[in-house]
Design a protein around this motif. Structure first.
Motif, PDB file in Angstrom:
ATOM      1  N   ALA A 164       0.826  -1.215   0.000  1.00 40.22           N
ATOM      2  CA  ALA A 164       0.000   0.000   0.000  1.00 40.22           C
ATOM      3  C   ALA A 164       0.855   1.258   0.000  1.00 40.22           C
ATOM      4  CB  ALA A 164      -0.937  -0.013   1.211  1.00 40.22           C
ATOM      5  N   SER A 165       1.878   1.301   0.844  1.00 40.71           N
ATOM      6  CA  SER A 165       2.697   2.499   0.957  1.00 40.71           C
ATOM      7  C   SER A 165       3.502   2.770  -0.304  1.00 40.71           C
ATOM      8  CB  SER A 165       3.641   2.376   2.156  1.00 40.71           C
ATOM      9  OG  SER A 165       4.434   1.203   2.058  1.00 40.71           O
ATOM     10  N   SER A 166       3.757   1.734  -1.094  1.00 43.53           N
ATOM     11  CA  SER A 166       4.469   1.902  -2.363  1.00 43.53           C
ATOM     12  C   SER A 166       3.514   2.282  -3.489  1.00 43.53           C
ATOM     13  CB  SER A 166       5.212   0.609  -2.728  1.00 43.53           C
ATOM     14  OG  SER A 166       6.273   0.361  -1.835  1.00 43.53           O
ATOM     15  N   LEU A 167       2.392   1.580  -3.579  1.00 44.48           N
ATOM     16  CA  LEU A 167       1.404   1.859  -4.621  1.00 44.48           C
ATOM     17  C   LEU A 167       0.936   3.308  -4.582  1.00 44.48           C
ATOM     18  CD1 LEU A 167      -0.787  -1.355  -4.208  1.00 44.48           C
ATOM     19  CD2 LEU A 167       0.480  -0.759  -6.277  1.00 44.48           C
ATOM     20  N   MET A 168       0.768   3.826  -3.385  1.00 44.56           N
ATOM     21  CA  MET A 168       0.234   5.176  -3.208  1.00 44.56           C
ATOM     22  C   MET A 168       1.113   6.232  -3.888  1.00 44.56           C
ATOM     23  SD  MET A 168      -0.788   6.917   0.440  1.00 44.56           S
ATOM     24  CE  MET A 168      -1.519   5.337   0.899  1.00 44.56           C
ATOM     25  N   ILE A 169       2.414   5.992  -3.892  1.00 42.99           N
ATOM     26  CA  ILE A 169       3.337   6.994  -4.431  1.00 42.99           C
ATOM     27  C   ILE A 169       3.189   7.115  -5.945  1.00 42.99           C
ATOM     28  CG2 ILE A 169       5.777   7.549  -4.755  1.00 42.99           C
ATOM     29  CD1 ILE A 169       6.178   6.182  -1.946  1.00 42.99           C
ATOM     30  N   GLY A 170       3.269   6.004  -6.662  1.00 38.03           N
ATOM     31  CA  GLY A 170       3.134   6.042  -8.115  1.00 38.03           C
ATOM     32  C   GLY A 170       1.773   6.525  -8.556  1.00 38.03           C
ATOM     33  N   ALA A 171       0.722   6.039  -7.873  1.00 38.48           N
ATOM     34  CA  ALA A 171      -0.639   6.442  -8.239  1.00 38.48           C
ATOM     35  C   ALA A 171      -0.853   7.933  -8.003  1.00 38.48           C
ATOM     36  CB  ALA A 171      -1.651   5.628  -7.447  1.00 38.48           C
ATOM     37  N   SER A 172      -0.321   8.461  -6.905  1.00 36.62           N
ATOM     38  CA  SER A 172      -0.498   9.881  -6.598  1.00 36.62           C
ATOM     39  C   SER A 172       0.186  10.758  -7.646  1.00 36.62           C
ATOM     40  CB  SER A 172       0.063  10.198  -5.208  1.00 36.62           C
ATOM     41  OG  SER A 172      -0.643   9.500  -4.203  1.00 36.62           O
ATOM     42  N   ILE A 173       1.390  10.354  -8.076  1.00 42.54           N
ATOM     43  CA  ILE A 173       2.105  11.134  -9.089  1.00 42.54           C
ATOM     44  C   ILE A 173       1.341  11.126 -10.415  1.00 42.54           C
ATOM     45  CG2 ILE A 173       4.204  11.250 -10.482  1.00 42.54           C
ATOM     46  CD1 ILE A 173       5.706  10.137  -8.051  1.00 42.54           C
ATOM     47  N   ALA A 174       0.877   9.925 -10.835  1.00 41.43           N
ATOM     48  CA  ALA A 174       0.160   9.817 -12.109  1.00 41.43           C
ATOM     49  C   ALA A 174      -1.155  10.593 -12.066  1.00 41.43           C
ATOM     50  CB  ALA A 174      -0.094   8.350 -12.439  1.00 41.43           C
ATOM     51  N   LYS A 175      -1.855  10.523 -10.951  1.00 45.74           N
ATOM     52  CA  LYS A 175      -3.110  11.272 -10.824  1.00 45.74           C
ATOM     53  C   LYS A 175      -2.848  12.774 -10.880  1.00 45.74           C
ATOM     54  CE  LYS A 175      -5.623   7.877  -7.999  1.00 45.74           C
ATOM     55  NZ  LYS A 175      -6.210   7.632  -6.656  1.00 45.74           N
ATOM     56  N   GLY A 176      -1.795  13.219 -10.188  1.00 40.19           N
ATOM     57  CA  GLY A 176      -1.468  14.636 -10.203  1.00 40.19           C
ATOM     58  C   GLY A 176      -1.146  15.135 -11.596  1.00 40.19           C
ATOM     59  N   LEU A 177      -0.414  14.341 -12.360  1.00 36.18           N
ATOM     60  CA  LEU A 177      -0.080  14.720 -13.732  1.00 36.18           C
ATOM     61  C   LEU A 177      -1.338  14.751 -14.611  1.00 36.18           C
ATOM     62  CD1 LEU A 177       3.191  12.619 -14.142  1.00 36.18           C
ATOM     63  CD2 LEU A 177       3.036  15.126 -14.088  1.00 36.18           C
ATOM     64  N   ALA A 178      -2.203  13.761 -14.435  1.00 35.86           N
ATOM     65  CA  ALA A 178      -3.442  13.715 -15.230  1.00 35.86           C
ATOM     66  C   ALA A 178      -4.314  14.934 -14.948  1.00 35.86           C
ATOM     67  CB  ALA A 178      -4.203  12.423 -14.932  1.00 35.86           C
ATOM     68  N   ILE A 179      -4.411  15.300 -13.659  1.00 40.48           N
ATOM     69  CA  ILE A 179      -5.217  16.475 -13.300  1.00 40.48           C
ATOM     70  C   ILE A 179      -4.553  17.748 -13.818  1.00 40.48           C
ATOM     71  CG2 ILE A 179      -6.029  17.866 -11.363  1.00 40.48           C
ATOM     72  CD1 ILE A 179      -6.309  15.222  -9.771  1.00 40.48           C
ATOM     73  N   GLY A 180      -3.242  17.850 -13.606  1.00 42.98           N
ATOM     74  CA  GLY A 180      -2.527  19.065 -13.983  1.00 42.98           C
ATOM     75  C   GLY A 180      -2.559  19.351 -15.470  1.00 42.98           C
ATOM     76  N   PHE A 181      -2.521  18.282 -16.277  1.00 38.27           N
ATOM     77  CA  PHE A 181      -2.517  18.470 -17.729  1.00 38.27           C
ATOM     78  C   PHE A 181      -3.874  18.157 -18.373  1.00 38.27           C
ATOM     79  CE2 PHE A 181       2.010  17.910 -16.787  1.00 38.27           C
ATOM     80  CZ  PHE A 181       2.553  18.963 -17.496  1.00 38.27           C
TER      81      PHE A 181
END
Length: 365
Positions: free
Chosen positions: A90-107
Motif C-alpha cells: 500500500a505504501s508503495s502503490l500510493m506513491i506512483g498512483a499519486s504522481i500519475a493522478k497529479g499529472l493527469a489532473i494538472g494536464f
C-alpha cells in the motif's frame, strides 16, 4: 496515443513512455527507466515496506525527469497517465498512483489505474513483431515473487483465473529456501545459478497438488528444511543463533566448503528447482488441454528462469501448443508492461477516475 506509466507496486521504481501507432501495429517504447532496490533490501533477506516507500519517494521524481528527457517529449504531449493500482504494498502503490493522478489532473488528461498482474499477463504480446491490439486466447502462467496463477485469457479485459496460490508462491519458495541455505537475496537467481549443470534427480522432493489447478509450495519448502540436517546442511537461521558463518553447508572452522559438500548444495538447488518446474509445467499444459486453446504464455519474474522457459517451451511444442514468453527485461517489475496494458485499455475506450483508490489486494478479475 502516447502513454506515460509509473510502476511502484513493490521494491522497483519504474517509469516508461509508450507510443501507439495509428495503424495499431506494435507500439514504440520511447523510454523506460527502472531503479532497483535490491541492495537496500538484501541485508534483510526480503523487502522492507518502509524502506521501499522511502526509496520510491526519492527515485520517482528523478526517473520521471530522466524518462521524459530520454523520450524527447513534453509532459503536455502525453495523452494519458497510468499507474499500478494493485496488488502490492500500500505504501508503495500510493506513491506512483499519486504522481500519475497529479499529472493527469494538472494536464487535463486521461488517468488509467492498471492491475500489476494484467501488466504481466499481457507482456508476452509486447515487443518484436507482435501486434499489440491482438491479444489471442491463451492459457497464461503468471509466476512472480508473490503470485503463481493460471489464467484463461479470452480477450483483452476478459480473463478467468483458473488456478492460484493457496500459500507460498513459487517466487516466495525460491527466496525462503535460498535464505535457509545462506544464499543471497533475491533467492531465485542464486538457486538457478547453483542448479546449473547439477543433478536435479539427486533428492526426491514432493510435487504438491498435481491433481488441482491451484498451487501450494509450502510443503516443498518444509521438505527441504527437514532434509537439510540429513545431508549435513545447517539452516542459515540456526547458524546465526549458534554463531556459525551463514554460507550454506557446514565447513571447517573458517566456514569454507569442500568440493563434495558444495556439490551436495548444488544438487539440492537443482532438485528443488526441478520440483517447482515440474508442477508449473504439468499444471499449465493440463489447463491448456482442458480449455482447448492453441497458445500458452508465461510471464512474471520467476519466468526469467531459463530452465523453466526451456521445459515449458518443449512441453508446449510436444503437446501442439504455440508458446510465447515475455522478454526477460519485461518479466521483472517495470513500467513498460504497465504502459502497454494502459495503451490497450485506452484504445478500447477504458479510463479510470482520479478518485479511484489503490488496492493492495486487487484481484485480476
Amino acid at each position: 496515443m502516447t502513454v506515460l506509466a509509473i510502476e511502484t507496486s513493490c521494491d522497483e521504481t519504474a517509469v516508461a513512455v509508450l507510443r501507439g501507432r495509428d495503424d495499431h501495429s506494435a507500439p514504440e517504447l520511447l523510454a523506460s527507466e527502472v531503479a532497483s532496490q535490491i541492495a537496500a533490501h538484501e541485508k534483510y533477506g526480503g523487502i522492507v515496506p518502509e524502506i521501499a516507500s522511502r526509496n520510491h519517494l526519492l527515485y520517482a521524481p528523478q526517473l520521471l525527469d530522466r524518462t521524459v528527457s530520454a523520450a524527447k517529449i513534453n509532459l503536455a504531449d502525453i495523452d494519458a497517465f497510468a499507474a499500478t493500482s494493485g496488488p502490492g504494498l500500500a505504501s508503495s502503490l500510493m506513491i506512483g498512483a499519486s504522481i500519475a493522478k497529479g499529472l493527469a489532473i494538472g494536464f487535463s488528461k486521461t488517468y488509467l489505474a492498471i492491475n500489476h498482474l494484467e501488466g504481466h499477463l499481457l507482456s508476452p504480446f509486447f515487443g518484436g513483431a507482435n501486434r499489440g491490439d491482438e491479444i489471442r486466447p491463451n492459457v497464461s502462467l503468471i509466476v512472480s515473487g508473490g503470485h503463481t496463477m493460471l489464467v484463461r485469457v479470452h480477450a483483452l479485459c476478459d480473463y478467468h483465473v483458473v488456478g492460484h496460490t493457496v500459500d507460498d508462491a513459487a517466487g516466495e519458495a525460491f527466496d525462503k529456501v535460498a535464505k535457509m541455505l545462506g544464499l543471497s537475496y533475491p533467492g531465485g537467481p542464486e538457486i538457478e545459478k547453483r542448479a546449473r549443470d547439477s543433478d536435479p534427480n539427486r533428492f526426491d522432493l514432493p510435487r504438491s497438488m498435481l491433481g488441482s489447478e491451484n498451487f501450494s509450495f509450502s510443503g516443498l519448502k518444509t521438505a527441504v528444511r527437514y532434509l537439510l540436517p540429513k545431508i549435513g546442511v545447517v539452516p542459515s537461521e540456526a547458524k546465526r543463533s549458534r554463531g556459525i558463518p551463514s554460507h550454506g553447508l557446514q565447513g571447517n572452522a573458517a566456514g569454507s566448503l569442500d568440493s563434495a559438500r558444495d556439490d551436495v548444495l548444488s544438487d539440492l538447488c537443482a532438485s528443488f528447482q526441478q520440483a517447482i518446474i515440474d508442477v508449473l509445467v504439468t499444471k499449465t499444459i493440463a489447463a491448456a488441454q482442458k480449455y482447448n486453446v492453441d497458445l500458452v504464455t508465461v510471464s512474471g519474474g520467476v519466468s526469467c528462469n531459463q530452465e523453466l522457459r526451456r521445459q515449458l517451451h518443449e512441453a508446449s511444442n510436444r503437446n501442439g501448443f504455440e508458446f510465447k514468453n515475455a522478454e526477460p527485461w519485461l518479466c521483472t517489475d517495470n513500467a513498460a508492461m504497465i504502459a502497454f496494458a494502459a495503451l490497450l485499455r485506452l484504445r478500447a475506450g477504458f479510463e479510470s477516475q482520479v478518485t479511484e483508490e489503490i488496492d493492495p489486494n486487487l484481484a485480476l478479475v
